[in-house]
Design an enzyme around this catalytic site. Structure first.
Site, PDB file in Angstrom:
ATOM      1  N   ASP A  30      26.976  84.782 -97.035  1.00  0.00           N
ATOM      2  CA  ASP A  30      25.621  85.305 -96.934  1.00  0.00           C
ATOM      3  C   ASP A  30      25.395  86.008 -95.597  1.00  0.00           C
ATOM      4  OD1 ASP A  30      23.232  85.698 -98.192  1.00  0.00           O
ATOM      5  OD2 ASP A  30      22.349  83.783 -97.628  1.00  0.00           O
ATOM      6  N   ARG A  87      27.482  97.425-100.168  1.00  0.00           N
ATOM      7  CA  ARG A  87      27.316  96.097-100.741  1.00  0.00           C
ATOM      8  C   ARG A  87      28.145  95.927-102.013  1.00  0.00           C
ATOM      9  NH1 ARG A  87      23.283  93.594 -98.182  1.00  0.00           N
ATOM     10  NH2 ARG A  87      23.337  91.891 -99.691  1.00  0.00           N
TER      11      ARG A  87
END
Length: 377
Positions: free
Chosen positions: A137, A60
Site C-alpha cells: 500500500d 498504477r
C-alpha cells in the site's frame, strides 16, 4: 545454475506461509484491461482529494514501469481480524467509539513489508542475486487486480478482494520480481446476485458493482479527507471515528473468516470500545502516545477530534457531551464548524427528550405548531 521455477514457486508459497502469510499467489504484470476502468474512475473524480491516485497516471496498472525489469508479482494476503472484534456491540453503543478493525492494532505496513523482504531474501538464498522489491500500500500499484489475477480471491461488489474460505478481513502485499515464475489462475467471482454490501453502505458510496465514490465513503471521509465533512454525511457516520467496516460486516463470505495469528493486530485496550468522551479529552501528546505504531496516528490530532466531534453530536443527549464540546470551541476553525453542528444536534435531541416527557395531547399540539398548521387541523 539451472533453476526449476515450478519447484521454486512451490517453495515460495511454503516460505510465505512460514512467514505468516495465509496465501501466496503469482501473476504476470499485464493489467491493461484495467487501464480504461481506472481512467474513468479518475475522470469522474471518485478519488476525491487523493491526488496521489492520479499523480502517476497509468503507472498504477504497469508494475514493470514502477520497477523496470519486473515480469512477475508475488501477491500475498495476511489475516488481520482480531479476536473478540465486537462489531455489532460497538456500533450499537453510540457513546463508544467505533474504529475500523484493521487499525485497532499495530500498523500493518511495516510488518507486512518486512515479511515480504524476508521472503525475497529466502528466494535470494535459493537462486542467488535477483531483482525484487516489496510493496504494501505504498506505491502506485493496483494491488487488488494483482491479487485477483494471482488467484487470492475475486473483487467483490464493495471493491475488496474476497476469498471463498477466508472472507475479506486480510491485508495485501506484493513482491515485484524479475524471475519467470509460473503464474496462478484467477478464481471465479462468486458474489452472484448478492447486493448486501451495496445496500448496507451508510452513505451510498458503492455506486455500482466494484465502483466506489470515495467522496461518499466513511473510510475516506474520516481518514483520507482532512477538510470539513459535508453535513449530508455526518449523521450517517454515527460513532465511526476511524474507518468503516459495514460493507464487510454483511458479506456472507466473512462468516468463514479466521481471526489473526498475529498478536500485533490484536486490539489495543486504549482504543477498543472506548467512550467518546474519554478519547475527546486526549491532548495531542496523549493522542500520539496511544497511537504510537498505529495507522491511526497518520490522521493527526485535529482530524481525530473532528471525527470525534461528529460522533459526539450523534450520541444521545448528555450535558457532559455538551460541556466537552463547548470546552473545545476555539481550538481551530475546522473543529469549530463541526462543534457548532454537534451542539445543534445535541440541542435538538434535548428538545425531543423534553417533548417526549410531556402528555400526549401536549406533544400533538407542539407538533402542530411546529408545522405551522391551524390548531384545529
Amino acid at each position: 545454475m539451472t533453476i526449476d521455477y515450478h519447484a521454486l514457486s512451490d517453495n515460495i508459497k511454503q516460505w510465505g506461509k512460514e512467514l505468516g502469510f495465509q496465501q501466496v499467489g503469482i501473476c504476470d504484470v499485464d493489467l491493461r484491461e484495467h487501464e480504461e476502468e481506472l481512467q474513468r474512475w479518475l475522470n469522474a473524480g471518485y478519488h476525491g482529494q487523493m491526488d496521489w491516485m492520479a499523480r502517476h497516471g497509468m503507472m498504477r496498472a504497469r508494475p514493470d514501469e514502477l520497477v523496470p525489469g519486473t515480469i512477475r508479482v508475488i501477491s500475498v494476503r495476511m489475516n488481520y481480524l482480531p479476536p473478540e472484534a465486537g462489531f455489532a456491540q460497538s456500533l450499537s453503543q453510540p457513546n463508544s467509539a467505533y474504529i475500523s478493525r484493521y487499525s485497532l492494532g499495530r500498523d500493518y505496513h511495516k510488518l507486512v513489508r518486512n515479511r515480504l523482504k524476508q521472503l525475497g531474501q529466502r528466494i535470494e538464498q535459493a537462486v542467488g542475486s535477483f531483482g525484487y522489491r516489496p510493496f504494501v500500500d505504498s506505491a502506485p500499484i493496483l494491488e487488488r487486480p494483482l491479487a485477483e489475477k494471482a488467484g487470492l480471491g475475486w473483487t467483490g461488489k464493495h471493491s475488496l478482494i474476497i476469498n471463498q474460505d477466508a472472507g475479506s478481513w486480510f491485508f495485501l502485499g506484493e513482491l515485484l520480481v524479475d524471475l519467470p515464475l509460473p503464474v496462478d489462475r484467477p478464481v471465479e467471482k462468486q458474489c452472484g446476485k448478492c447486493v448486501a454490501c451495496i445496500t448496507s453502505c451508510p452513505t451510498g458510496a458503492i455506486i455500482e458493482d466494484g465502483v466506489i465514490d470515495a467522496r461518499r465513503c466513511i473510510s475516506y471521509l474520516t481518514i483520507e479527507f482532512d477538510g470539513v465533512i459535508p453535513e449530508e454525511f455526518r449523521e450517517a457516520i454515527g460513532n465511526r471515528i476511524y474507518g468503516c467496516d459495514d460493507c464487510q460486516l454483511v458479506c456472507p463470505f466473512n462468516r468463514f473468516a479466521s481471526v489473526t495469528d498475529e498478536p500485533d493486530y490484536y486490539c489495543r485496550d486504549s482504543l477498543y470500545q472506548q467512550p467518546l468522551a474519554t478519547l475527546y479529552q486526549w491532548d495531542e501528546d496523549t493522542f500520539l502516545k496511544h497511537t504510537e505504531g498505529s495507522a491511526i496516528r497518520r490522521i493527526g490530532h485535529q482530524q481525530w477530534l473532528r471525527n470525534l466531534t461528529i460522533a459526539m453530536g450523534n450520541a444521545p443527549y448528555s450535558s457532559d457531551i455538551v460541556n466537552a464540546l463547548n470546552a473545545r470551541q476555539g481550538d481551530s476553525s475546522l473543529l469549530d464548524i463541526h462543534i457548532e453542528w454537534a451542539l445543534d444536534k445535541q440541542h435538538r435531541q434535548r428538545q425531543n427528550l423534553v417533548t417526549e416527557a410531556l402528555p400526549t395531547k401536549t406533544q400533538r399540539l407542539i407538533r402542530i405548531i411546529e408545522k405551522g398548521l391551524p390548531r384545529d387541523a
